[in-house]
Design a protein around this motif. Structure first.
Motif, PDB file in Angstrom:
ATOM      1  N   SER A  47       0.605 -15.954 -31.259  1.00 46.12           N
ATOM      2  CA  SER A  47      -0.794 -16.276 -31.519  1.00 46.12           C
ATOM      3  C   SER A  47      -1.220 -17.452 -30.672  1.00 46.12           C
TER       4      SER A  47
ATOM      5  N   GLU B 266      -4.549 -13.218 -32.343  1.00 47.61           N
ATOM      6  CA  GLU B 266      -3.273 -12.557 -32.090  1.00 47.61           C
ATOM      7  C   GLU B 266      -3.238 -12.124 -30.637  1.00 47.61           C
TER       8      GLU B 266
ATOM      9  N   ARG C 164      -7.422 -18.271 -35.261  1.00 45.25           N
ATOM     10  CA  ARG C 164      -6.201 -17.781 -34.641  1.00 45.25           C
ATOM     11  C   ARG C 164      -6.494 -16.440 -33.991  1.00 45.25           C
TER      12      ARG C 164
ATOM     13  N   GLU D 180       5.124 -12.380 -34.099  1.00 46.48           N
ATOM     14  CA  GLU D 180       3.753 -12.416 -33.603  1.00 46.48           C
ATOM     15  C   GLU D 180       3.588 -13.601 -32.669  1.00 46.48           C
TER      16      GLU D 180
END
Length: 144
Positions: free
Chosen positions: A102, A112, A110, A100
């Motif tokens: 972020s 994404e 956070r 991922e």
């Protein structure tokens, strides 16, 4: 991340930047046989005690990761020093849940930006998978 700028507080007299530590746990057992390993952040601007610990993880239900075979949970991070990413974005690996990317414009919030979760195919390494409740194949021919 020393002196990480906090965009939300850019116009405030104090708190424009904070010292943030990212801690990445590492899953070591297959198929959720241990407590969930996550990524943690702590604001260590003041020496004691740290302020505002917070965490994030990939939700298991989003991909049935406990049943997917292998390890599920956080694994490692990459904080690029390239100006486009530095103090703005981190890449985090989550074993069978993929990678991922972020952004941390405000570290507590956070966002994404993107992710990649590899498909299970005939070429997937079978040694960590349970097949017909017989446990990992470790060394056995996966086609038998």
């Amino acid at each position: 991340m020393k002196q990480m700028p906090i965009a939300e507080f850019a116009h405030d007299k104090d708190g424009k930047s904070r010292d943030i530590v990212m801690i990445v746990d590492e899953a070591i057992l297959n198929e959720c046989s241990e407590p969930r390993q996550m990524v943690w952040f702590a604001d260590v601007t003041r020496r004691e005690p740290p302020d505002d610990d917070f965490e994030f993880h990939v939700p298991e239900a989003s991909g049935s990761f406990c049943e997917r075979g292998g390890r599920f949970g956080s694994h490692s991070s990459n904080e690029s020093m390239a100006p486009v990413f530095y103090k703005k974005m981190a890449f985090i690996a989550f074993f069978n849940a993929g990678v991922e990317r972020s952004t941390f414009a405000i570290p507590i919030i956070r966002t994404e930006v993107g992710y990649f979760i590899p498909s299970i195919t005939a070429a997937t390494d079978k040694r960590c998978m349970t097949v017909d409740r017989q446990g990992p194949l470790q060394g056995r021919d996966p086609d038998q």
